[in-house]
Enzyme design. Structure first.
Site, PDB file in Angstrom:
ATOM      1  N   SER A 123      33.003  35.859  41.687  1.00  0.00           N
ATOM      2  CA  SER A 123      33.239  36.810  40.483  1.00  0.00           C
ATOM      3  C   SER A 123      32.952  36.263  39.061  1.00  0.00           C
ATOM      4  O   SER A 123      33.293  35.066  38.944  1.00  0.00           O
ATOM      5  CB  SER A 123      35.025  36.722  40.325  1.00  0.00           C
ATOM      6  N   TYR A 147      43.862  33.245  39.257  1.00  0.00           N
ATOM      7  CA  TYR A 147      43.211  33.628  40.445  1.00  0.00           C
ATOM      8  C   TYR A 147      41.522  33.182  39.768  1.00  0.00           C
ATOM      9  O   TYR A 147      40.488  32.962  41.068  1.00  0.00           O
ATOM     10  CB  TYR A 147      42.706  35.231  39.940  1.00  0.00           C
ATOM     11  N   LYS A 151      38.331  30.465  42.726  1.00  0.00           N
ATOM     12  CA  LYS A 151      36.834  31.353  43.031  1.00  0.00           C
ATOM     13  C   LYS A 151      35.787  29.776  42.586  1.00  0.00           C
ATOM     14  O   LYS A 151      35.196  29.822  43.360  1.00  0.00           O
ATOM     15  CB  LYS A 151      36.324  32.487  41.309  1.00  0.00           C
ATOM     16  N   GLY A 292      45.389  38.461  28.142  1.00  0.00           N
ATOM     17  CA  GLY A 292      44.247  37.777  28.316  1.00  0.00           C
ATOM     18  C   GLY A 292      43.021  38.616  28.705  1.00  0.00           C
ATOM     19  O   GLY A 292      41.602  38.539  29.074  1.00  0.00           O
ATOM     20  N   ASP A 293      42.876  39.672  28.049  1.00  0.00           N
ATOM     21  CA  ASP A 293      41.858  40.749  28.589  1.00  0.00           C
ATOM     22  C   ASP A 293      40.552  40.524  27.328  1.00  0.00           C
ATOM     23  O   ASP A 293      41.124  39.836  26.147  1.00  0.00           O
ATOM     24  CB  ASP A 293      41.850  42.180  27.996  1.00  0.00           C
TER      25      ASP A 293
HETATM   26  P1  NAD Z   1      41.035  43.974  48.804  1.00  0.00           P
HETATM   27  O1  NAD Z   1      42.006  43.471  48.734  1.00  0.00           O
HETATM   28  O2  NAD Z   1      40.699  45.339  49.431  1.00  0.00           O
HETATM   29  O3  NAD Z   1      39.917  43.270  50.290  1.00  0.00           O
HETATM   30  C1  NAD Z   1      40.663  42.582  50.190  1.00  0.00           C
HETATM   31  C2  NAD Z   1      40.860  41.798  52.198  1.00  0.00           C
HETATM   32  O4  NAD Z   1      40.988  40.691  52.400  1.00  0.00           O
HETATM   33  C3  NAD Z   1      41.928  42.884  51.948  1.00  0.00           C
HETATM   34  O5  NAD Z   1      41.676  44.000  53.380  1.00  0.00           O
HETATM   35  C4  NAD Z   1      43.051  41.508  52.458  1.00  0.00           C
HETATM   36  O6  NAD Z   1      43.883  42.386  53.672  1.00  0.00           O
HETATM   37  C5  NAD Z   1      41.746  40.874  53.184  1.00  0.00           C
HETATM   38  N1  NAD Z   1      42.796  39.595  53.356  1.00  0.00           N
HETATM   39  C6  NAD Z   1      43.516  38.935  52.491  1.00  0.00           C
HETATM   40  N2  NAD Z   1      44.558  37.953  52.699  1.00  0.00           N
HETATM   41  C7  NAD Z   1      43.639  37.159  53.718  1.00  0.00           C
HETATM   42  C8  NAD Z   1      43.811  36.355  54.476  1.00  0.00           C
HETATM   43  N3  NAD Z   1      44.396  35.738  54.189  1.00  0.00           N
HETATM   44  N4  NAD Z   1      43.541  36.505  55.517  1.00  0.00           N
HETATM   45  C9  NAD Z   1      42.938  37.521  56.184  1.00  0.00           C
HETATM   46  N5  NAD Z   1      42.360  38.486  55.397  1.00  0.00           N
HETATM   47  C10 NAD Z   1      42.776  38.733  53.559  1.00  0.00           C
HETATM   48  O7  NAD Z   1      39.724  43.414  47.263  1.00  0.00           O
HETATM   49  P2  NAD Z   1      38.340  43.712  47.311  1.00  0.00           P
HETATM   50  O8  NAD Z   1      38.504  44.174  45.744  1.00  0.00           O
HETATM   51  O9  NAD Z   1      37.632  44.714  48.622  1.00  0.00           O
HETATM   52  O10 NAD Z   1      38.280  41.891  47.216  1.00  0.00           O
HETATM   53  C11 NAD Z   1      36.888  41.337  48.405  1.00  0.00           C
HETATM   54  C12 NAD Z   1      36.892  40.204  47.684  1.00  0.00           C
HETATM   55  O11 NAD Z   1      35.198  40.789  46.286  1.00  0.00           O
HETATM   56  C13 NAD Z   1      37.761  39.182  46.682  1.00  0.00           C
HETATM   57  O12 NAD Z   1      37.676  38.068  47.340  1.00  0.00           O
HETATM   58  C14 NAD Z   1      37.895  39.243  45.583  1.00  0.00           C
HETATM   59  O13 NAD Z   1      38.437  38.009  45.023  1.00  0.00           O
HETATM   60  C15 NAD Z   1      36.421  39.704  45.396  1.00  0.00           C
HETATM   61  N6  NAD Z   1      35.984  40.660  43.856  1.00  0.00           N
HETATM   62  C16 NAD Z   1      36.631  42.124  43.784  1.00  0.00           C
HETATM   63  C17 NAD Z   1      36.385  42.279  43.007  1.00  0.00           C
HETATM   64  C18 NAD Z   1      37.136  43.829  42.320  1.00  0.00           C
HETATM   65  O14 NAD Z   1      37.401  43.927  41.077  1.00  0.00           O
HETATM   66  N7  NAD Z   1      37.552  44.438  43.576  1.00  0.00           N
HETATM   67  C19 NAD Z   1      35.414  41.574  41.601  1.00  0.00           C
HETATM   68  C20 NAD Z   1      35.205  40.233  41.684  1.00  0.00           C
HETATM   69  C21 NAD Z   1      34.936  39.099  42.971  1.00  0.00           C
HETATM   70  N1  UDP Z   2      42.207  49.212  30.783  1.00  0.00           N
HETATM   71  C1  UDP Z   2      42.414  49.826  30.434  1.00  0.00           C
HETATM   72  N2  UDP Z   2      43.655  50.713  31.354  1.00  0.00           N
HETATM   73  C2  UDP Z   2      43.603  50.359  32.219  1.00  0.00           C
HETATM   74  C3  UDP Z   2      43.360  49.643  32.931  1.00  0.00           C
HETATM   75  C4  UDP Z   2      41.891  49.078  32.427  1.00  0.00           C
HETATM   76  O1  UDP Z   2      42.230  50.536  29.158  1.00  0.00           O
HETATM   77  O2  UDP Z   2      45.087  51.867  32.598  1.00  0.00           O
HETATM   78  C5  UDP Z   2      40.662  48.571  30.261  1.00  0.00           C
HETATM   79  C6  UDP Z   2      40.237  47.731  29.981  1.00  0.00           C
HETATM   80  O3  UDP Z   2      41.337  47.285  28.892  1.00  0.00           O
HETATM   81  C7  UDP Z   2      39.407  46.998  30.018  1.00  0.00           C
HETATM   82  C8  UDP Z   2      38.602  47.898  31.296  1.00  0.00           C
HETATM   83  O4  UDP Z   2      39.633  48.844  31.123  1.00  0.00           O
HETATM   84  O5  UDP Z   2      39.143  46.854  29.261  1.00  0.00           O
HETATM   85  C9  UDP Z   2      38.187  47.711  32.593  1.00  0.00           C
HETATM   86  O6  UDP Z   2      39.552  47.120  33.117  1.00  0.00           O
HETATM   87  P1  UDP Z   2      40.011  46.524  34.557  1.00  0.00           P
HETATM   88  O7  UDP Z   2      41.356  46.018  34.708  1.00  0.00           O
HETATM   89  O8  UDP Z   2      39.049  47.665  35.226  1.00  0.00           O
HETATM   90  O9  UDP Z   2      38.895  45.356  34.851  1.00  0.00           O
HETATM   91  P2  UDP Z   2      38.978  43.957  34.466  1.00  0.00           P
HETATM   92  O10 UDP Z   2      39.669  43.970  32.928  1.00  0.00           O
HETATM   93  O11 UDP Z   2      39.153  43.356  35.654  1.00  0.00           O
HETATM   94  O12 UDP Z   2      36.651  43.277  34.439  1.00  0.00           O
END
Ligand code: NAD
Ligand code: UDP
Length: 333
Positions: A123, A147, A151, A292-293
């Site tokens: 991430s 978190y 990563k 934290g944003d």
């Molecule tokens: P999500 O929660 O939809 O998918 C994660 C999946 O992992 C879920 O289906 C959950 O059931 C499964 N899971 C969690 N812990 C587990 C475990 N111990 N064993 C087996 N399965 C497990 O989340 P996502 O948005 O699809 O994210 C996928 C990955 O991408 C994550 O590692 C997340 O940290 C990373 N990521 C997501 C975002 C985002 O904004 N969505 C951004 C950056 C990185």
């Molecule tokens: N944000 C907002 N209202 C919400 C959720 C998010 O104004 O209900 C804003 C947040 O402050 C940020 C942007 O939208 O500037 C993206 O937020 P998000 O949580 O989607 O992503 P992240 O902050 O984790 O990058």
């Protein structure tokens, strides 16, 4: 055969579609802690292919090992993990156990089965406070919450593993802000409870489930005062994984690559584009900044282009339209 951990989650399910569309075979592995088994039927409907699924936890090294052996796995995409920043602040050990220990178990199972290739869902949060923007991969890493730390720990573990075993093929993909849904509208982001993230919050306001959007801060040093992010269509993100696996075939070693568009959009950009494509009005209230944003962050996406020819194809309208289409499908179900 590709093992996709977290394969029934938001991003994993889209990666499964992209892999199957590219003619690859997949087995999904997920403990369903944040997803539903019904997604398997939906994936089969979208792809017209059978989708193999094992319900299991990445902390279960033995089950991972037998899964890899039974399915002849030779590549892994590791998406399983917990992803809530506030939850990780409240319960850091849960995050270290699930994300770091879970990754360690996966790597040990891979070692047993001599599986050498892994793409890891990292991430942009690993960068922390920007020293400069856009973030490139050489930007210092200094995560601001547990978190993000989990990563970075996994990235370090992967780098050291690649240093010890030169046959490993490892790529950490640092995602920016994945949004949107598959163009069918059948799979997408469906968080349990009240969404933390902007796009799913907007779709629920549009649908009438939530009364209004809170806009967290209008006094940031951006064009309209609201926070800026690099939103990337989840299908563009998913296709990046297919390209990463193809790249790794002829490039052993360890790499870190940003997946973003390089274009920042504000909260108002997203709200206005969403209103335009959906025809819905999104009521909002101005709220204080969220703890934290960061004001603004976005990717320098040039390394992905340079090494694997990767470029995003879908724009903000397509992100909003697909997210809205998914929300409408949810309402029909
Ligand atoms: P999500 O929660 O939809 O998918 C994660 C999946 O992992 C879920 O289906 C959950 O059931 C499964 N899971 C969690 N812990 C587990 C475990 N111990 N064993 C087996 N399965 C497990 O989340 P996502 O948005 O699809 O994210 C996928 C990955 O991408 C994550 O590692 C997340 O940290 C990373 N990521 C997501 C975002 C985002 O904004 N969505 C951004 C950056 C990185
Ligand atoms: N944000 C907002 N209202 C919400 C959720 C998010 O104004 O209900 C804003 C947040 O402050 C940020 C942007 O939208 O500037 C993206 O937020 P998000 O949580 O989607 O992503 P992240 O902050 O984790 O990058």
């Amino acid at each position: 055969m590709i093992l996709i951990t977290g394969g029934t989650g938001f991003i994993g399910s889209h990666i499964a579609v992209a892999c199957l569309a590219a003619g690859k075979q997949v087995v999904l592995f997920d403990n369903l802690s944040n997803s539903n088994i019904e997604i398997i039927d939906t994936l089969e409907k979208i792809t017209h292919q059978q989708v193999s699924f094992i319900r299991g936890d990445v902390l279960d090294q033995d089950l991972l090992t037998t899964t890899m052996q039974d399915f002849g796995v030779d590549e892994v995409i590791h998406c399983a993990g917990l992803k809530s920043v506030p939850e990780s602040v409240d319960n850091p050990l849960r995050y270290y156990l699930n994300n770091v220990q879970g990754s360690l178990c996966l790597l040990r199972a891979m070692q047993t089965c001599e599986v050498k290739t892994i793409v890891f869902s990292s991430s942009a949060t690993v960068y922390g406070m920007p020293s400069y923007l856009p973030y490139d991969e050489a930007h210092p890493t200094n995560p601001m919450n547990p978190y993000g730390s989990t990563k970075l720990h996994v990235e370090q573990m992967l780098r050291e593993l690649a240093q010890s075993d030169h046959s490993m093929k490892i790529m950490c993909l640092r995602y920016f802000n994945p949004v949107g849904a598959h163009e069918s509208g059948l799979i997408g982001e469906n968080p349990k409870g009240i969404p933390n993230n902007l796009m799913p919050y907007i779709t629920r306001v549009a649908q009438g489930e939530l009364p209004y959007l809170n806009i967290y801060g209008t006094d940031y040093p951006t064009k309209d005062g609201t926070g800026e992010r690099d939103y990337i269509h989840v299908m563009d993100l998913a296709e990046g994984h297919v390209m990463a696996l193809d790249y790794l075939k002829s490039h052993p070693g360890y790499g870190v690559v940003n997946l973003g568009t390089g274009r920042p959009y504000t909260v108002f950009d997203l709200v206005n584009t969403f209103q335009e494509i959906s025809g819905k009005t999104i009521p909002y209230e101005i709220a204080p900044r969220r703890n934290g944003d960061l004001s603004s962050y976005f990717a320098n996406p040039s390394l992905a282009k340079q090494i694997m020819g990767y470029e995003t194809k879908r724009d903000l309208k397509s992100m909003c339209a697909s997210a809205w289409s998914f929300q409408n499908q949810l309402d029909i179900q």
